[in-house]
Write an enzyme that holds these catalytic residues in place. Sequence first.
Site, short mmCIF file in Angstrom:
data_model
loop_
_atom_site.label_atom_id
_atom_site.label_comp_id
_atom_site.label_asym_id
_atom_site.label_seq_id
_atom_site.Cartn_x
_atom_site.Cartn_y
_atom_site.Cartn_z
N HIS A 17 0.69 -1.23 0.04
CA HIS A 17 0.04 0.01 -0.15
C HIS A 17 0.75 1.37 0.06
O HIS A 17 1.82 1.26 0.52
CB HIS A 17 -0.97 0.02 1.05
CG HIS A 17 -0.21 0.07 2.59
ND1 HIS A 17 0.46 1.15 3.27
CD2 HIS A 17 0.03 -0.84 3.41
CE1 HIS A 17 0.91 1.04 4.01
NE2 HIS A 17 0.80 -0.30 4.60
N GLU A 36 -1.59 -6.60 7.70
CA GLU A 36 -0.18 -6.36 8.31
C GLU A 36 0.11 -7.26 9.37
O GLU A 36 -0.85 -7.69 10.00
CB GLU A 36 0.02 -4.87 8.67
CG GLU A 36 1.49 -4.44 9.06
CD GLU A 36 2.63 -4.66 8.31
OE1 GLU A 36 2.69 -6.06 7.94
OE2 GLU A 36 3.07 -3.71 7.64
#
Length: 250
Positions: free
Chosen positions: A9, A87
Amino acid sequence: MYKLVLVRHGESKWNKENLFTGWTDVKLSEKGVSEACEGGRILKEEGYSFDIAFSSMLVRANDTLNIILCELGQSYIDVEKSWRLNERHYGALQGLNKAETAEKYGEDKVLIWRRSYNVPPMPLDESDKRHPIHDSRYKNIPKSELPSTECLKDTVARVIPYWTDKIAKAILEGKRVIVAAHGNSLRALVKYLDNMSEEDILKLNIPTGIPLVYELDKNLKPVKHYYLGDEDKIKAAMESVANQGKKIDR
């Protein structure tokens, strides 16, 4: 020969502030939006298009993917989201400044927390509102599977089954695949694909918003991989990631 595109990202607001983010749902910064746009533009210039996309349950990865697909004129393709691509969970470090934490505990210890393969940070207590059991997006996930903290080994353990069951299956069906995820969930996947050692994965820095292409053989073994874009910008972006855990200058 198959191709797989991985994208970390774009810069998030907490990346910009050098905070441990983990599963905290933080939006892209202005720079992060620009990085995602640039990633999409490069993919379009190189002639890439996709049949299916995979992402995490976190908005910074979702928005990065949406921006890229919009740049490609492919906002209509199927997108599958999973917590397994989230994550790495940073436990009680989430929300703390990386450089200030390095000053307090020492760079070596923070580097171990950030990048070691099997040493997790201090866990969150389940009573802490930051714990994922309190987040409705994970209500269908067994509580026993939701982490209080993770090391990279834990992240690998949840990412690879998803690779096998979902992503690899789509590739072998002939679908053109893009994965928009996070620094550590992508490191977990890269470690698996490249059969990297625990020592080598410690040194791997994946820059934000820059497409990483894997060319795979019929058994999904890597033939080669490369980033798309300007080499100097890629190098600078990787160095920026590596410097995040260093002490701040006074």
